[in-house]
Design an enzyme around this catalytic site. Structure first.
Site, short mmCIF file in Angstrom:
data_model
loop_
_atom_site.label_atom_id
_atom_site.label_comp_id
_atom_site.label_asym_id
_atom_site.label_seq_id
_atom_site.Cartn_x
_atom_site.Cartn_y
_atom_site.Cartn_z
NE ARG A 248 10.27 35.14 -15.97
CZ ARG A 248 9.33 34.71 -15.13
NH1 ARG A 248 9.45 33.50 -14.56
NH2 ARG A 248 8.29 35.45 -14.85
CE1 TYR B 230 16.58 28.64 -18.40
CE2 TYR B 230 18.86 28.80 -17.70
CZ TYR B 230 17.57 28.34 -17.51
OH TYR B 230 17.28 27.57 -16.41
CG ASP C 13 9.88 29.99 -12.21
OD1 ASP C 13 9.99 29.13 -11.33
OD2 ASP C 13 10.25 31.17 -12.07
NE ARG D 101 13.89 24.38 -7.45
CZ ARG D 101 13.61 24.93 -6.29
NH1 ARG D 101 12.68 25.88 -6.20
NH2 ARG D 101 14.25 24.57 -5.21
#
Lengths: 246, 246
Positions: A198, A111, A53, A51
């Site tokens: 993050r 990422y 966010d 997934r």
């Protein structure tokens, strides 16, 4: 039945994340609605590499789905894109073996986190980069990187909300590039926990701003407690860049 | 009374252009509402270097306004930005002479038009670049440029809707740069008519695609008729980049 693997890209700004939730516009919902339409109302489910966010972007998310239709593989991309909204695009479609799974076969992910180092608001980056107006010591951030590389229990860098049991992950590389006022952190690893990138970014920013020393990071890892790491950086700077398969 | 000159930037996507129109969200309206709020309800009008159409962006639009308030010049930027929406930012504020006028004192402008040369839809550029999926002969486009430079009657390159009488303008330079899949046309001139840059781009694209020869352009100019030039390129690729003053 044929199985198809797709690389997709989306601007996460107007999605409530990837995964289906009641009464929300999510990437999965929009994809499944379009596929179901192509299949004349027969429900088609998609599986993703993982997934993302709300607000998180994707340049190279991977999904798969099954279809009994006799559409040539090179027509699928245009067929899907003609029905998808402008903020969600299929970049490629490939026919794969029935046993391929977008999530379980993924062996790594990249990422990227994009920061705009500027005191000036930029209307064009407001949804695509985290504006950071304070001084950053990029050398200190780079000094902190080696402490994070390799295999660790990343409990401290994981949202307390997560349900995953095993919080051991391997980070292969973290690179920090600077181009004019844009600073990009590139993360490659075998997998990332909920909010992990993050929180890593938030912690590295605290190193860059002088609030922490690079050499504090081993203690943060050892604590295995979310409270020891830095703040969670905002979603809109984060991009799922690439998913690696064998 | 003090007069202030501001450089502003806006993402034109959600504005119905610069100029106030009934029941529309325009840049001028949003600016005047914020200034009027700062002046406790006393209406403050702004004047810009010129209008921009719906969907057109600005990286360096210039406006001026008058204020009796004793706010230090270095506080104005933060005061305005704290009240402006995220898609409109003030980049600088400067105290100027009472006689300065954002429109009448402008001696030149730079516009940029951004094309994405790609057959793949890009969710991140959909509002910021015109996706052009066909082959382009950039050399032919560059060959056409000299015919457009200098002082000409640009009636053929001007929307028929315009009310301006004198359609003579001087284009100082047109540069075409290519960086990966982004092609940018840079226009500098003493002024541009309504839709002029977008019609110039549309015409140059017809040269690049082989529908016209570079040497056809003198006839297009001479015709002084909108029908002889190419299509108007879409608004969302256009940026008012800079306004020049003496």
């Amino acid at each position: 039945m044929h199985r198809y693997k797709c690389i997709i890209s989306y601007d996460g700004s107007d999605f409530s994340g990837y995964q289906i939730q009641p009464n929300k516009r999510t990437v999965q919902l929009v994809l499944e609605n379009v596929l179901t339409k192509i299949h004349k109302g027969n429900v088609v489910k998609v599986a993703a590499s993982g997934r993302t966010d709300a607000g998180v972007h994707a340049k190279g998310q991977v999904i798969h789905f099954d279809s009994p239709l006799q559409i040539p593989v090179n027509r699928w991309e245009a067929a899907l894109n003609s029905l998808l909204p402008e903020d969600l695009a299929v970049l490629s479609v490939e026919k794969v073996h029935d046993s391929f799974h977008a999530r379980f076969d993924a062996v790594g992910k990249e990422y990227r986190y994009v920061l705009q180092l500027s005191t000036k608001r930029d209307p064009f980056q407001r949804k695509y980069a985290y504006q950071y107006p304070y001084k950053l010591n990029v050398d200190a951030m780079r000094e902190a990187v080696p402490y994070l590389l390799g295999t660790h229990d990343f409990t401290s860098f994981c949202s307390a909300k997560t349900e995953v049991e095993d919080k051991t992950r391997t980070i292969e590389s973290i690179e920090i590039t600077v181009d004019q006022d844009m600073l990009i952190l590139h993360f490659v690893g075998n997998g990332f926990l909920y909010n992990m990138v993050r929180i890593l970014v938030g912690t590295l920013l605290e190193v860059g701003s002088g609030d922490r020393k690079p050499s504090d990071l081993p203690q943060v890892l050892e604590a295995r407690d979310r409270k020891f790491a830095g703040k969670t950086a905002p979603a809109h700077g984060l991009y799922l860049w690439k998913v690696f398969y064998k």
